[in-house]
Write a protein that holds these residues in place. Sequence first.
Motif, short mmCIF file in Angstrom:
data_model
loop_
_atom_site.label_atom_id
_atom_site.label_comp_id
_atom_site.label_asym_id
_atom_site.label_seq_id
_atom_site.Cartn_x
_atom_site.Cartn_y
_atom_site.Cartn_z
N PHE A 174 6.61 11.05 -13.31
CA PHE A 174 6.28 9.62 -13.44
C PHE A 174 4.92 9.33 -12.79
O PHE A 174 4.06 8.66 -13.36
N CYS A 175 4.75 9.83 -11.58
CA CYS A 175 3.53 9.49 -10.81
C CYS A 175 2.30 10.16 -11.40
O CYS A 175 1.21 9.61 -11.36
N ASN A 176 2.48 11.36 -11.98
CA ASN A 176 1.38 12.00 -12.68
C ASN A 176 0.91 11.17 -13.84
O ASN A 176 -0.28 10.95 -14.03
N GLN A 177 1.87 10.69 -14.63
CA GLN A 177 1.53 9.89 -15.81
C GLN A 177 0.89 8.58 -15.42
O GLN A 177 -0.07 8.12 -16.03
N ALA A 178 1.44 7.97 -14.36
CA ALA A 178 0.95 6.65 -13.93
C ALA A 178 -0.27 6.76 -13.04
O ALA A 178 -0.84 5.74 -12.63
N LYS A 179 -0.65 7.97 -12.68
CA LYS A 179 -1.76 8.22 -11.75
C LYS A 179 -1.54 7.48 -10.42
O LYS A 179 -2.42 6.79 -9.92
N ILE A 180 -0.35 7.65 -9.90
CA ILE A 180 -0.03 7.10 -8.57
C ILE A 180 0.09 8.30 -7.62
O ILE A 180 0.88 9.22 -7.90
N PRO A 181 -0.67 8.34 -6.52
CA PRO A 181 -0.53 9.46 -5.58
C PRO A 181 0.91 9.51 -5.04
O PRO A 181 1.45 8.48 -4.63
N ALA A 182 1.50 10.71 -5.04
CA ALA A 182 2.90 10.82 -4.61
C ALA A 182 3.19 12.19 -4.06
O ALA A 182 2.51 13.18 -4.39
N THR A 183 4.21 12.26 -3.23
CA THR A 183 4.79 13.54 -2.83
C THR A 183 6.22 13.31 -2.35
O THR A 183 6.72 12.18 -2.38
N MET A 184 6.84 14.41 -1.92
CA MET A 184 8.20 14.31 -1.38
C MET A 184 8.24 15.02 -0.04
O MET A 184 7.65 16.10 0.12
N ILE A 185 8.94 14.41 0.90
CA ILE A 185 9.11 14.99 2.24
C ILE A 185 10.61 15.11 2.45
O ILE A 185 11.31 14.10 2.54
N GLU B 108 0.83 4.26 -2.75
CA GLU B 108 1.32 5.63 -2.77
C GLU B 108 2.85 5.62 -2.79
O GLU B 108 3.45 4.72 -2.19
N TYR B 109 3.43 6.60 -3.45
CA TYR B 109 4.89 6.75 -3.46
C TYR B 109 5.25 8.02 -2.68
O TYR B 109 4.75 9.11 -2.99
N ILE B 110 6.10 7.87 -1.68
CA ILE B 110 6.55 9.05 -0.94
C ILE B 110 8.08 9.03 -0.90
O ILE B 110 8.67 8.09 -0.37
N ARG B 111 8.69 10.06 -1.50
CA ARG B 111 10.14 10.16 -1.38
C ARG B 111 10.46 10.91 -0.10
O ARG B 111 9.87 11.96 0.19
N LYS C 152 0.82 -1.23 0.00
CA LYS C 152 0.00 0.00 0.00
C LYS C 152 0.85 1.27 0.00
O LYS C 152 0.39 2.33 -0.43
N TYR C 153 2.07 1.19 0.55
CA TYR C 153 2.90 2.39 0.67
C TYR C 153 4.32 2.06 0.22
O TYR C 153 4.87 1.02 0.62
N VAL C 154 4.88 2.94 -0.59
CA VAL C 154 6.27 2.75 -1.03
C VAL C 154 7.05 3.99 -0.61
O VAL C 154 6.74 5.11 -1.05
N ILE C 155 8.03 3.79 0.28
CA ILE C 155 8.81 4.91 0.80
C ILE C 155 10.17 4.88 0.12
O ILE C 155 10.92 3.90 0.26
N LEU C 156 10.45 5.92 -0.62
CA LEU C 156 11.65 5.96 -1.46
C LEU C 156 12.69 6.89 -0.84
O LEU C 156 12.36 8.04 -0.49
#
Length: 291
Positions: free
Chosen positions: A238-249, A115-118, A34-38
């Motif tokens: 990438f996430c916009n194109q793939a429609k994956i919710p993402a942000t950076m912290i 979700e992808y969160i860097r 469910k969550y991918v922390i990059l």
Amino acid sequence: MQLNPLLNNLQEKSLGLFHLILDQQTIDKFKNIKYVILQGSTIRTTAFAKKLAALALGINPDLFEPVNLANTINFVIHRVGNVLAVSHGMGSISVDALLHSITKLLHYAGNDEFEYIRVGTSGGIGVALGSVIITQNAYMPNLLPHYTSYELDKQIELPTNFDTELIERILNIQPDNLPFKILRGNSIAADDFYLGQCRYDGAMPPRKDKSIQAEFFRKAHQLGIYNIEMESTALAAFCNQAKIPATMIAAIIINRLETDSFSVSSAQLDQYADNAQQVVLNYLLSKNNLE
Ligand code: R2B
Ligand code: URA
């Protein structure tokens, strides 16, 4: 999620970046994520997985060494419950390749809502050290809010806004008594740490007069840009194109209005970087579905 439709007929046998054979046993390890922390660094990714395992699952970090689900030391992928902690290396080219690979793997394992969160570090533009910026829009160094890349000879421009609802979910669950500030703002991704960020302490000097650096950061600040780093545009595009919710912290580890070089101890830098991890840990721990 919206991925390349050609993937459905690909019958891919291995994922080169991770040195992984795509057999059922491998794919099963990536189900129900469910969550991918990059994060850039492999070491910080492993430290994060241990922290999360301790806090979410009560696993003693002294007795637990998370395994790397990738068969390479170039990247690490750890799984803690339904969270993946993944390292992405440094810069847009590295994060781009990582995003294609990890997203395909998650798709082959049947995941379609994650979700992808860097989580990372950055240079601050008029923001106190140790503060944490959560990114709304990512900018190129020419101060335009899109990602410019090339498909062979063709220049591609992609939008770079991050997911507003995810940002709000993360901000809304933060406690009031954090010992550092969290600001929502925009970020610049440069292609290099030294000349790309106009540092005067690199092995080669920038061509620009020092006053141009100050003028650039002033203009950036007027656009609500609070930090500069090296991956936000690629991730957002990438996430916009793939429609994956993402942000950076990202934590502020240096104030670029004052200096180009680090003067604080590495323990202090680690403390700043921990602030960014704390923000995402607060978010993940607020979920009751981590297992
Ligand atoms: C922030 O820190 C790294 C450079 O030190 C880079 O990956 C980034 O975006
Ligand atoms: N990461 C960057 O890319 N730049 C900084 O100044 C600090 C961290």
